[in-house]
Design a protein around this motif. Structure first.
Motif, PDB file in Angstrom:
ATOM      1  N   ILE A 121      13.664   8.863   5.001  1.00  0.00           N
ATOM      2  CA  ILE A 121      12.649   9.836   4.625  1.00  0.00           C
ATOM      3  C   ILE A 121      12.260  10.615   5.867  1.00  0.00           C
ATOM      4  O   ILE A 121      11.863  10.036   6.874  1.00  0.00           O
ATOM      5  CB  ILE A 121      11.387   9.171   4.035  1.00  0.00           C
ATOM      6  N   GLY A 122      12.411  11.930   5.805  1.00  0.00           N
ATOM      7  CA  GLY A 122      12.028  12.744   6.950  1.00  0.00           C
ATOM      8  C   GLY A 122      10.539  13.010   6.941  1.00  0.00           C
ATOM      9  O   GLY A 122       9.910  13.147   7.962  1.00  0.00           O
ATOM     10  N   PHE A 123       9.964  13.055   5.773  1.00  0.00           N
ATOM     11  CA  PHE A 123       8.591  13.518   5.654  1.00  0.00           C
ATOM     12  C   PHE A 123       7.702  12.481   4.976  1.00  0.00           C
ATOM     13  O   PHE A 123       8.128  11.823   4.037  1.00  0.00           O
ATOM     14  CB  PHE A 123       8.547  14.808   4.843  1.00  0.00           C
ATOM     15  N   THR A 124       6.487  12.366   5.464  1.00  0.00           N
ATOM     16  CA  THR A 124       5.532  11.441   4.845  1.00  0.00           C
ATOM     17  C   THR A 124       4.225  12.193   4.625  1.00  0.00           C
ATOM     18  O   THR A 124       4.148  13.398   4.892  1.00  0.00           O
ATOM     19  CB  THR A 124       5.242  10.229   5.760  1.00  0.00           C
ATOM     20  N   VAL A 125       3.231  11.457   4.198  1.00  0.00           N
ATOM     21  CA  VAL A 125       1.926  12.079   3.945  1.00  0.00           C
ATOM     22  C   VAL A 125       1.311  12.634   5.246  1.00  0.00           C
ATOM     23  O   VAL A 125       0.553  13.588   5.223  1.00  0.00           O
ATOM     24  CB  VAL A 125       0.998  11.091   3.185  1.00  0.00           C
ATOM     25  N   PHE A 161       5.785  17.844  -2.900  1.00  0.00           N
ATOM     26  CA  PHE A 161       6.314  18.014  -1.538  1.00  0.00           C
ATOM     27  C   PHE A 161       7.400  16.971  -1.263  1.00  0.00           C
ATOM     28  O   PHE A 161       8.473  17.274  -0.747  1.00  0.00           O
ATOM     29  CB  PHE A 161       5.143  17.868  -0.557  1.00  0.00           C
ATOM     30  N   ARG A 162       7.121  15.731  -1.652  1.00  0.00           N
ATOM     31  CA  ARG A 162       8.106  14.659  -1.428  1.00  0.00           C
ATOM     32  C   ARG A 162       9.365  14.892  -2.263  1.00  0.00           C
ATOM     33  O   ARG A 162      10.483  14.727  -1.773  1.00  0.00           O
ATOM     34  CB  ARG A 162       7.503  13.298  -1.783  1.00  0.00           C
ATOM     35  N   GLU A 163       9.152  15.281  -3.510  1.00  0.00           N
ATOM     36  CA  GLU A 163      10.298  15.535  -4.399  1.00  0.00           C
ATOM     37  C   GLU A 163      11.201  16.609  -3.810  1.00  0.00           C
ATOM     38  O   GLU A 163      12.411  16.452  -3.743  1.00  0.00           O
ATOM     39  CB  GLU A 163       9.756  16.063  -5.728  1.00  0.00           C
ATOM     40  N   ASN A 164      10.572  17.682  -3.319  1.00  0.00           N
ATOM     41  CA  ASN A 164      11.355  18.798  -2.801  1.00  0.00           C
ATOM     42  C   ASN A 164      12.056  18.459  -1.505  1.00  0.00           C
ATOM     43  O   ASN A 164      13.109  19.002  -1.206  1.00  0.00           O
ATOM     44  CB  ASN A 164      10.459  20.026  -2.564  1.00  0.00           C
ATOM     45  N   ASN A 165      11.468  17.562  -0.740  1.00  0.00           N
ATOM     46  CA  ASN A 165      12.068  17.254   0.548  1.00  0.00           C
ATOM     47  C   ASN A 165      13.046  16.103   0.513  1.00  0.00           C
ATOM     48  O   ASN A 165      13.812  15.915   1.443  1.00  0.00           O
ATOM     49  CB  ASN A 165      10.977  16.990   1.592  1.00  0.00           C
ATOM     50  N   GLU A 166      13.011  15.337  -0.550  1.00  0.00           N
ATOM     51  CA  GLU A 166      13.921  14.187  -0.624  1.00  0.00           C
ATOM     52  C   GLU A 166      15.134  14.449  -1.485  1.00  0.00           C
ATOM     53  O   GLU A 166      16.124  13.765  -1.366  1.00  0.00           O
ATOM     54  CB  GLU A 166      13.186  12.993  -1.254  1.00  0.00           C
ATOM     55  N   LYS A 167      15.009  15.399  -2.378  1.00  0.00           N
ATOM     56  CA  LYS A 167      16.080  15.684  -3.331  1.00  0.00           C
ATOM     57  C   LYS A 167      16.548  14.401  -4.011  1.00  0.00           C
ATOM     58  O   LYS A 167      17.740  14.137  -4.157  1.00  0.00           O
ATOM     59  CB  LYS A 167      17.247  16.395  -2.647  1.00  0.00           C
ATOM     60  N   GLY A 168      15.602  13.545  -4.352  1.00  0.00           N
ATOM     61  CA  GLY A 168      15.931  12.320  -5.069  1.00  0.00           C
ATOM     62  C   GLY A 168      16.538  11.225  -4.210  1.00  0.00           C
ATOM     63  O   GLY A 168      16.848  10.163  -4.696  1.00  0.00           O
ATOM     64  N   LYS A 169      16.695  11.485  -2.925  1.00  0.00           N
ATOM     65  CA  LYS A 169      17.306  10.457  -2.079  1.00  0.00           C
ATOM     66  C   LYS A 169      16.224   9.649  -1.363  1.00  0.00           C
ATOM     67  O   LYS A 169      15.169  10.148  -1.039  1.00  0.00           O
ATOM     68  CB  LYS A 169      18.207  11.106  -1.031  1.00  0.00           C
ATOM     69  N   PHE A 170      16.499   8.407  -1.127  1.00  0.00           N
ATOM     70  CA  PHE A 170      15.542   7.561  -0.436  1.00  0.00           C
ATOM     71  C   PHE A 170      15.868   7.459   1.054  1.00  0.00           C
ATOM     72  O   PHE A 170      15.027   7.181   1.856  1.00  0.00           O
ATOM     73  CB  PHE A 170      15.566   6.142  -1.012  1.00  0.00           C
ATOM     74  N   GLU A 171      17.167   7.660   1.369  1.00  0.00           N
ATOM     75  CA  GLU A 171      17.572   7.338   2.741  1.00  0.00           C
ATOM     76  C   GLU A 171      16.815   8.186   3.767  1.00  0.00           C
ATOM     77  O   GLU A 171      16.594   9.380   3.553  1.00  0.00           O
ATOM     78  CB  GLU A 171      19.071   7.493   2.894  1.00  0.00           C
ATOM     79  N   ILE A 203       0.863  -1.185   0.000  1.00  0.00           N
ATOM     80  CA  ILE A 203       0.000   0.000   0.000  1.00  0.00           C
ATOM     81  C   ILE A 203       0.898   1.234   0.000  1.00  0.00           C
ATOM     82  O   ILE A 203       1.918   1.252   0.687  1.00  0.00           O
ATOM     83  CB  ILE A 203      -0.845   0.035   1.305  1.00  0.00           C
ATOM     84  N   GLY A 204       0.491   2.258  -0.758  1.00  0.00           N
ATOM     85  CA  GLY A 204       1.260   3.505  -0.766  1.00  0.00           C
ATOM     86  C   GLY A 204       0.574   4.607   0.033  1.00  0.00           C
ATOM     87  O   GLY A 204      -0.552   4.459   0.503  1.00  0.00           O
ATOM     88  N   ASP A 205       1.288   5.728   0.150  1.00  0.00           N
ATOM     89  CA  ASP A 205       0.852   6.856   0.991  1.00  0.00           C
ATOM     90  C   ASP A 205      -0.531   7.407   0.649  1.00  0.00           C
ATOM     91  O   ASP A 205      -1.298   7.759   1.542  1.00  0.00           O
ATOM     92  CB  ASP A 205       1.830   8.032   0.817  1.00  0.00           C
ATOM     93  N   ILE A 206      -0.817   7.513  -0.671  1.00  0.00           N
ATOM     94  CA  ILE A 206      -2.074   8.190  -1.008  1.00  0.00           C
ATOM     95  C   ILE A 206      -3.292   7.301  -0.715  1.00  0.00           C
ATOM     96  O   ILE A 206      -4.375   7.798  -0.460  1.00  0.00           O
ATOM     97  CB  ILE A 206      -2.074   8.765  -2.453  1.00  0.00           C
ATOM     98  N   LEU A 207      -3.086   5.989  -0.693  1.00  0.00           N
ATOM     99  CA  LEU A 207      -4.195   5.104  -0.295  1.00  0.00           C
ATOM    100  C   LEU A 207      -4.307   5.059   1.236  1.00  0.00           C
ATOM    101  O   LEU A 207      -5.396   4.922   1.781  1.00  0.00           O
ATOM    102  CB  LEU A 207      -4.021   3.704  -0.887  1.00  0.00           C
TER     103      LEU A 207
END
Ligand SMILES: O=C(O)CCC(=O)C(=O)O
Ligand SMILES: [Fe+2]
Length: 321
Positions: free
Chosen positions: A305-309, A293-303, A225-229
């Motif tokens: 994750i500071g922010f979620t939905v 929002f996720r794109e801007n806060n992750e800068k392409g990195k997965f390690e 399941i992903g964040d938007i669901l």
């Protein structure tokens, strides 16, 4: 569960049959606890996987500067090179609904041999994944409430679309200890369908913070399941943290298919899904705004994750379990 247990037992949904009512509570429970389950009888042959695997090996074995023609600074931006998500990870994105055209434009830029075979196979795989995603969402709606599939599929999910990531993990030759192939993250999709080869390494984090293996099993696909669901279901379905660990000095191949709401959809949990007496855990939000929002806060990195939905649209309340 004993303390020594390191792999998780997930329910197995036979997606080729009408869902057995006695299975619904197992499915609902696993989706709340883990946000993961398995499907079988998905209709994709071993032969198709082996073709996809061979074609992807050919593609990833091209020289780096060739692959970078599709990289983050190119016009197509379908290739994620090493050191963006992890030093051991690279991937190619193929977008739907016209998977053929998307695969073909990447293959053309790389001057891949057998490019039409590559594009045809990706079209076949992408469209099968889209069909499966619909069935999976219907099963999940049924698990949320009697008649919910009829009530909500057409009105809420009919404009969903999907894209695919072909992932190649190459661990260091001298692997003394395990390394992280892909750091902890949640997916932003409604649902993701994952094929992992026999190397394994996909792990889900338990609510107690323990990493549990999701072992590969022939003929079985992993659904998460992903964040938007999670937001749409008011956390009746959980988007759990997962990662990929490389334990052997061997290349690992996986395919992740992300099924998502349309960009402009306003995501809000229907009252009936929230249930009487429960609070809505999210403010309504526009799908694309969360992705940005996720794109801007992750800068392409997965390690890490500071922010979620929850950070984006959560109302600050939290329910347990
Ligand atoms: O490679 C895998 O098994 C999982 C990949 C994944 O989690 C992702 O692409 O979001
Ligand atoms: Fe993921």
């Amino acid at each position: 569960m004993s303390d020594s247990q390191t792999s998780v037992e997930l329910p197995v949904l036979d997606i080729s049959k009408p869902i057995d009512p006695s299975f619904l509570s197992f499915l609902a429970e696993a989706c709340k606890k883990w946000g993961f389950f398995h499907i079988i009888n998905h209709g994709i042959s071993e032969d198709l996987y082996s073709k996809l695997c061979t074609l992807s090996k050919d593609l990833f074995s091209l020289p780096s500067d060739t692959k970078l023609k599709l990289g983050p600074f190119s016009s197509l931006k379908t290739y994620t090179p090493h050191f963006i998500a992890s030093p051991y990870y690279e991937s190619l994105r193929v977008s739907g609904p016209d998977f053929f055209a998307s695969a073909q434009s990447s293959a053309d830029l790389l001057s891949v041999q057998q490019s039409s075979e590559f594009s045809e196979i990706l079209q076949e795989y992408g469209s099968k994944m889209a069909e499966l995603s619909k069935k999976i969402v219907e099963a999940l709606l049924t698990s949320l409430g009697d008649g919910f599939e009829k009530k909500y599929y057409e009105s809420e999910f009919k404009n969903c679309s999907g894209y695919l990531r072909i992932n190649n993990y190459s661990p260091p030759e001298k692997l003394e200890d395990e390394v992280e192939g892909l750091g902890m993250h949640t997916d932003m999709s409604c649902v993701t369908i994952v094929y992992q080869d026999e190397i394994g390494g996909l792990q889900v984090r338990s609510q107690e913070g323990k990493w549990m293996d999701i072992r590969p099993c022939e003929g079985t696909l992993v659904v998460n399941i992903g964040d938007i669901l999670q937001a749409w279901s008011n956390e009746k379905l959980r988007s759990s943290e997962h990662r990929v660990i490389l334990k052997q000095p061997a290349n690992r191949f996986s395919l992740a298919f992300f099924w998502c709401f349309e960009d402009e959809k306003v995501i809000t949990a229907p009252d009936e899904v929230v249930g009487e007496g429960n609070v809505k855990l999210y403010k309504p939000f526009v799908c694309i705004d969360y992705l940005k929002f996720r794109e801007n806060n992750e800068k392409g990195k997965f390690e890490k994750i500071g922010f979620t939905v929850r950070d984006f649209a959560g109302n600050g309340l939290q329910i347990d379990g």
